[in-house]
Design a protein around this motif. Sequence first.
Motif, mmCIF file in Angstrom:
data_model
loop_
_atom_site.group_PDB
_atom_site.id
_atom_site.type_symbol
_atom_site.label_atom_id
_atom_site.label_comp_id
_atom_site.label_asym_id
_atom_site.label_seq_id
_atom_site.Cartn_x
_atom_site.Cartn_y
_atom_site.Cartn_z
ATOM 1 N N VAL A 118 66.421 47.419 27.945
ATOM 2 C CA VAL A 118 66.130 47.833 26.941
ATOM 3 C C VAL A 118 67.332 49.258 25.605
ATOM 4 O O VAL A 118 67.185 49.214 24.533
ATOM 5 C CB VAL A 118 64.930 49.251 26.553
ATOM 6 C CG1 VAL A 118 64.166 49.291 25.419
ATOM 7 C CG2 VAL A 118 63.119 48.313 27.028
ATOM 8 N N ASP A 119 67.117 49.705 26.840
ATOM 9 C CA ASP A 119 68.707 50.672 26.717
ATOM 10 C C ASP A 119 69.875 49.964 25.769
ATOM 11 O O ASP A 119 70.374 50.627 25.174
ATOM 12 C CB ASP A 119 69.195 50.976 27.650
ATOM 13 C CG ASP A 119 68.629 52.363 28.033
ATOM 14 O OD1 ASP A 119 67.086 53.147 26.789
ATOM 15 O OD2 ASP A 119 68.645 53.057 28.927
ATOM 16 N N ASP A 120 70.171 48.867 26.344
ATOM 17 C CA ASP A 120 71.541 48.292 25.425
ATOM 18 C C ASP A 120 71.077 47.691 23.892
ATOM 19 O O ASP A 120 71.772 47.161 23.021
ATOM 20 C CB ASP A 120 71.712 46.781 26.486
ATOM 21 C CG ASP A 120 72.356 47.203 27.763
ATOM 22 O OD1 ASP A 120 72.912 48.596 28.119
ATOM 23 O OD2 ASP A 120 72.475 46.422 28.248
ATOM 24 N N ILE A 121 70.140 47.523 23.691
ATOM 25 C CA ILE A 121 69.281 47.592 22.934
ATOM 26 C C ILE A 121 69.389 48.197 21.647
ATOM 27 O O ILE A 121 70.269 48.087 20.804
ATOM 28 C CB ILE A 121 68.249 46.115 22.986
ATOM 29 C CG1 ILE A 121 67.700 45.546 23.088
ATOM 30 C CG2 ILE A 121 67.167 45.997 21.099
ATOM 31 C CD1 ILE A 121 66.297 44.440 23.175
ATOM 32 N N GLY A 122 69.039 49.517 22.066
ATOM 33 C CA GLY A 122 69.085 50.379 21.446
ATOM 34 C C GLY A 122 70.315 50.900 21.099
ATOM 35 O O GLY A 122 71.182 51.704 19.765
ATOM 36 N N ARG B 190 69.184 46.555 15.270
ATOM 37 C CA ARG B 190 68.473 46.977 16.943
ATOM 38 C C ARG B 190 67.210 47.103 16.840
ATOM 39 O O ARG B 190 65.984 46.676 17.409
ATOM 40 C CB ARG B 190 69.019 48.406 17.064
ATOM 41 C CG ARG B 190 70.627 48.580 17.386
ATOM 42 C CD ARG B 190 71.002 49.131 16.867
ATOM 43 N NE ARG B 190 72.469 48.953 17.288
ATOM 44 C CZ ARG B 190 73.328 50.497 17.723
ATOM 45 N NH1 ARG B 190 73.106 51.437 17.519
ATOM 46 N NH2 ARG B 190 75.204 49.979 17.853
ATOM 47 N N LEU B 191 66.412 47.496 15.458
ATOM 48 C CA LEU B 191 65.036 47.468 15.422
ATOM 49 C C LEU B 191 64.363 45.958 15.346
ATOM 50 O O LEU B 191 63.191 46.176 16.094
ATOM 51 C CB LEU B 191 64.638 48.498 14.175
ATOM 52 C CG LEU B 191 65.065 49.997 13.605
ATOM 53 C CD1 LEU B 191 64.854 50.212 12.288
ATOM 54 C CD2 LEU B 191 64.002 50.722 14.916
ATOM 55 N N GLU C 285 59.879 52.780 22.782
ATOM 56 C CA GLU C 285 59.644 53.757 21.654
ATOM 57 C C GLU C 285 61.007 55.042 21.297
ATOM 58 O O GLU C 285 61.353 55.375 20.256
ATOM 59 C CB GLU C 285 57.948 54.300 21.899
ATOM 60 C CG GLU C 285 58.135 55.631 20.287
ATOM 61 C CD GLU C 285 58.132 54.927 19.556
ATOM 62 O OE1 GLU C 285 58.357 55.294 18.037
ATOM 63 O OE2 GLU C 285 57.769 53.458 19.209
ATOM 64 N N ALA C 286 61.268 55.502 22.155
ATOM 65 C CA ALA C 286 62.822 56.216 22.479
ATOM 66 C C ALA C 286 63.585 55.406 22.438
ATOM 67 O O ALA C 286 64.479 56.584 21.034
ATOM 68 C CB ALA C 286 62.913 56.819 24.446
ATOM 69 N N ASN C 287 63.946 54.018 22.543
ATOM 70 C CA ASN C 287 65.443 53.538 21.680
ATOM 71 C C ASN C 287 65.182 53.324 19.715
ATOM 72 O O ASN C 287 65.432 52.842 19.672
ATOM 73 C CB ASN C 287 65.120 52.112 22.454
ATOM 74 C CG ASN C 287 66.259 52.932 23.435
ATOM 75 O OD1 ASN C 287 67.299 52.441 23.414
ATOM 76 N ND2 ASN C 287 65.539 52.249 24.687
ATOM 77 N N GLN D 247 67.519 54.937 16.949
ATOM 78 C CA GLN D 247 67.728 54.642 15.750
ATOM 79 C C GLN D 247 67.611 55.464 14.637
ATOM 80 O O GLN D 247 68.263 55.716 12.985
ATOM 81 C CB GLN D 247 67.464 52.828 15.207
ATOM 82 C CG GLN D 247 66.934 51.745 16.490
ATOM 83 C CD GLN D 247 68.612 52.013 17.008
ATOM 84 O OE1 GLN D 247 69.877 52.115 16.220
ATOM 85 N NE2 GLN D 247 68.698 52.482 18.470
ATOM 86 N N LEU D 248 66.509 56.234 14.997
ATOM 87 C CA LEU D 248 65.887 57.301 13.575
ATOM 88 C C LEU D 248 66.197 58.820 13.333
ATOM 89 O O LEU D 248 66.402 59.237 13.194
ATOM 90 C CB LEU D 248 64.409 56.962 13.094
ATOM 91 C CG LEU D 248 64.388 55.791 13.316
ATOM 92 C CD1 LEU D 248 62.695 55.246 13.483
ATOM 93 C CD2 LEU D 248 64.727 54.513 11.954
#
Length: 318
Positions: free
Chosen positions: A44-48, A72-73, A139-141, A145-146
């Motif tokens: 998940v962190d790597d995606i974000g 990423r989203l 949701e954190a990731n 992005q935002l």
Amino acid sequence: MRPDASTRTTLAKAADENFPVAPFFLPRAWRDDLMAVYGYARLVDDIGDGDLAPGGADARHLGLDPERADDRLAMLDAFEADLLRIFPGNGNGNGNGEGEGEGHGDGDGGGPRHPLLRALVPTVRRRALAPEPFLGLIEANRQDQLVRRYRTWDDLTRYCELSANPVGRLVLAITGTASPERIRRSDAVCTALQIVEHLQDVAEDLAADRVYLPADDMKDFRVTEGDLAAPSAGEPVRALIAHEAARAGRLLDEGIPLVGSVHGRLRLLLAGFVAGGRAALATIADAGHDVLPGPPRPTRTRLMREVGAVLHRARREG
């Protein structure tokens, strides 16, 4: 299931963490479950962070065109949809009726497609894990992005409630030791570990247009983002880092009674988490709180010394 190259790359990052992920002294079932959760959280962190293995394999696993691996989203949405295939009755993750089924983890029909999610299925079933901690990490990731700046310490710790605290809660669930008081203290430790990581990575985060130092604190210490972009830290930056490090240290201290509340190998594991944060803070202090040249990383010797100190305090204060 034999892991593919992208999965092996993700799991290999466990060696770079400030704390032990699934040390050898734990029962095999715990190690397997902790590594399954780690693989999930790391991916998940790597995606974000846009730090996926090259080649687009993760996107293909999630049913996306590999060309969209940098979206990423979209990747986080697809990953959430795949996650929810593990949890019957919690939605199918895509809202169009696809993916329904029992979620047996075979990658077909109702089961998740991504290898790291298929590996997570036995852990979720065996430990009766709820979806909420996993969804919090996604949701954190999304938030990353935002939201790229945080005004106050409270704003930052609310972010940590999504980005870090779910991991500690999952550890307690896997080991069957969750209670309201342990969860509260685990949350403090996990928030501290996230803050410590932000302190180590100030320069790297700024290069990605992210600042995890509260804007109000930067103003109080007369630190600008230009100061954070310097090759080395001036006195105001060092003072700011020392201030945030002291806050993280106080949160880590809340973990001492948590360590003392459990026994055997679990006590050693939790001591390792707390000690990892303490060792990182000590290394930052040794660098004069100048984190800008690169992330100060503790040595194994320092980590072991801190484990001993945490265990000693847990026995004395328990």
